[in-house]
Design a protein around this motif. Sequence first.
Motif, PDB file in Angstrom:
ATOM      1  N   GLN A 141      -8.351  16.997 -27.075  1.00 19.32           N
ATOM      2  CA  GLN A 141      -8.791  17.278 -25.710  1.00 19.32           C
ATOM      3  C   GLN A 141      -7.941  16.518 -24.690  1.00 19.32           C
ATOM      4  O   GLN A 141      -7.572  17.076 -23.653  1.00 19.32           O
ATOM      5  N   GLN A 142      -7.612  15.270 -24.990  1.00 26.83           N
ATOM      6  CA  GLN A 142      -6.768  14.498 -24.073  1.00 26.83           C
ATOM      7  C   GLN A 142      -5.366  15.119 -23.956  1.00 26.83           C
ATOM      8  O   GLN A 142      -4.805  15.215 -22.864  1.00 26.83           O
ATOM      9  N   LYS A 143      -4.820  15.567 -25.083  1.00 24.70           N
ATOM     10  CA  LYS A 143      -3.515  16.239 -25.061  1.00 24.70           C
ATOM     11  C   LYS A 143      -3.600  17.556 -24.288  1.00 24.70           C
ATOM     12  O   LYS A 143      -2.669  17.930 -23.573  1.00 24.70           O
ATOM     13  N   ALA A 144      -4.729  18.259 -24.433  1.00 28.37           N
ATOM     14  CA  ALA A 144      -4.921  19.516 -23.710  1.00 28.37           C
ATOM     15  C   ALA A 144      -5.007  19.275 -22.202  1.00 28.37           C
ATOM     16  O   ALA A 144      -4.429  20.024 -21.420  1.00 28.37           O
ATOM     17  N   ILE A 145      -5.712  18.231 -21.801  1.00 34.58           N
ATOM     18  CA  ILE A 145      -5.815  17.905 -20.372  1.00 34.58           C
ATOM     19  C   ILE A 145      -4.436  17.574 -19.811  1.00 34.58           C
ATOM     20  O   ILE A 145      -4.066  18.043 -18.735  1.00 34.58           O
ATOM     21  N   ALA A 146      -3.653  16.795 -20.557  1.00 36.75           N
ATOM     22  CA  ALA A 146      -2.290  16.459 -20.114  1.00 36.75           C
ATOM     23  C   ALA A 146      -1.430  17.718 -20.013  1.00 36.75           C
ATOM     24  O   ALA A 146      -0.684  17.905 -19.042  1.00 36.75           O
ATOM     25  N   ALA A 147      -1.545  18.607 -21.014  1.00 34.62           N
ATOM     26  CA  ALA A 147      -0.760  19.852 -20.995  1.00 34.62           C
ATOM     27  C   ALA A 147      -1.175  20.740 -19.832  1.00 34.62           C
ATOM     28  O   ALA A 147      -0.327  21.296 -19.124  1.00 34.62           O
ATOM     29  N   ALA A 167       0.408  21.915 -33.485  1.00 35.89           N
ATOM     30  CA  ALA A 167       1.313  22.543 -32.504  1.00 35.89           C
ATOM     31  C   ALA A 167       0.953  22.081 -31.081  1.00 35.89           C
ATOM     32  O   ALA A 167      -0.180  21.677 -30.824  1.00 35.89           O
ATOM     33  N   PRO A 168       1.908  22.169 -30.161  1.00 35.91           N
ATOM     34  CA  PRO A 168       1.603  21.793 -28.773  1.00 35.91           C
ATOM     35  C   PRO A 168       0.728  22.844 -28.090  1.00 35.91           C
ATOM     36  O   PRO A 168       0.759  24.019 -28.447  1.00 35.91           O
ATOM     37  N   TRP A 169      -0.046  22.418 -27.121  1.00 38.48           N
ATOM     38  CA  TRP A 169      -0.867  23.325 -26.319  1.00 38.48           C
ATOM     39  C   TRP A 169       0.033  24.104 -25.374  1.00 38.48           C
ATOM     40  O   TRP A 169       0.893  23.526 -24.716  1.00 38.48           O
ATOM     41  N   LEU A 170      -0.178  25.420 -25.285  1.00 33.71           N
ATOM     42  CA  LEU A 170       0.559  26.286 -24.369  1.00 33.71           C
ATOM     43  C   LEU A 170      -0.435  27.105 -23.554  1.00 33.71           C
ATOM     44  O   LEU A 170      -1.512  27.459 -24.040  1.00 33.71           O
ATOM     45  N   ALA A 171      -0.062  27.423 -22.327  1.00 35.25           N
ATOM     46  CA  ALA A 171      -0.969  28.142 -21.425  1.00 35.25           C
ATOM     47  C   ALA A 171      -0.899  29.645 -21.643  1.00 35.25           C
ATOM     48  O   ALA A 171       0.174  30.233 -21.688  1.00 35.25           O
ATOM     49  N   ASP A 172      -2.087  30.239 -21.769  1.00 33.11           N
ATOM     50  CA  ASP A 172      -2.232  31.698 -21.831  1.00 33.11           C
ATOM     51  C   ASP A 172      -2.543  32.270 -20.454  1.00 33.11           C
ATOM     52  O   ASP A 172      -2.107  33.349 -20.121  1.00 33.11           O
ATOM     53  N   ARG A 173      -3.358  31.505 -19.708  1.00 33.11           N
ATOM     54  CA  ARG A 173      -3.845  32.047 -18.449  1.00 33.11           C
ATOM     55  C   ARG A 173      -4.154  30.911 -17.471  1.00 33.11           C
ATOM     56  O   ARG A 173      -4.664  29.860 -17.862  1.00 33.11           O
ATOM     57  N   ILE A 174      -3.860  31.161 -16.190  1.00 32.25           N
ATOM     58  CA  ILE A 174      -4.140  30.234 -15.102  1.00 32.25           C
ATOM     59  C   ILE A 174      -4.864  31.026 -14.048  1.00 32.25           C
ATOM     60  O   ILE A 174      -4.319  32.020 -13.539  1.00 32.25           O
ATOM     61  N   ARG A 175      -6.074  30.625 -13.714  1.00 32.26           N
ATOM     62  CA  ARG A 175      -6.836  31.434 -12.765  1.00 32.26           C
ATOM     63  C   ARG A 175      -7.856  30.575 -12.015  1.00 32.26           C
ATOM     64  O   ARG A 175      -8.304  29.547 -12.539  1.00 32.26           O
ATOM     65  N   PRO A 176      -8.249  31.010 -10.842  1.00 31.94           N
ATOM     66  CA  PRO A 176      -9.304  30.281 -10.128  1.00 31.94           C
ATOM     67  C   PRO A 176     -10.591  30.302 -10.950  1.00 31.94           C
ATOM     68  O   PRO A 176     -10.896  31.298 -11.602  1.00 31.94           O
ATOM     69  N   ALA A 177     -11.311  29.189 -10.934  1.00 30.11           N
ATOM     70  CA  ALA A 177     -12.588  29.118 -11.656  1.00 30.11           C
ATOM     71  C   ALA A 177     -13.602  29.996 -10.934  1.00 30.11           C
ATOM     72  O   ALA A 177     -13.579  30.113  -9.712  1.00 30.11           O
ATOM     73  N   GLN A 178     -14.461  30.607 -11.707  1.00 28.41           N
ATOM     74  CA  GLN A 178     -15.522  31.429 -11.117  1.00 28.41           C
ATOM     75  C   GLN A 178     -16.657  30.521 -10.703  1.00 28.41           C
ATOM     76  O   GLN A 178     -17.102  29.680 -11.470  1.00 28.41           O
ATOM     77  N   GLY A 179     -17.121  30.691  -9.449  1.00 23.92           N
ATOM     78  CA  GLY A 179     -18.166  29.846  -8.882  1.00 23.92           C
ATOM     79  C   GLY A 179     -19.408  29.958  -9.596  1.00 23.92           C
ATOM     80  O   GLY A 179     -20.287  29.316  -9.815  1.00 23.92           O
TER      81      GLY A 179
END
Length: 163
Positions: A61-67, A151-163
Amino acid sequence: MRKTAATLILAIAPGTALTGCIDQGPPPTPTSPNYLPSTDPTSPVDDGEVTAAPEASGNSQQKAIAAATKVMQTFAQPQLSADKWWAQMLPLLSQQGGVAYEGTDPTQIPVHQVTGAGTVLPGSTEVSLIVQLPTDAGTYNVTLTRPDASAPWLADRIRPAQG
């Protein structure tokens, strides 16, 4: 009698020859009524069990937050040219993310900076999770994936959070 036997053979032969050519539909599946499992010992076995991916450890989780923070900081550069932005983003994206963000015009990105620490949302696993990050344009979710826990964490999607 000869004529009758010859006629009978000619009448039966086409039906026999075409027996293997009749469309019998798709092969039976485990849910079809005529399904018989293979007795071939070299045939792969599907025991029907699916093993759930383990929950992401604290270290993962810490590695994911950094990524995710790095992804968001790189994403949030609307002042860059499209080529320079893409060259920086591509190494941080999964194959699916690369397809999704190819051709992005960075001048259309409303985010300029990450404004706080990220948090991993519930339901995280060692191979897929979502990190929520505060930005100057609101909260964003970064979906990260990887094929296995090493394996390293890679981004699939970047989007605004739903309220």
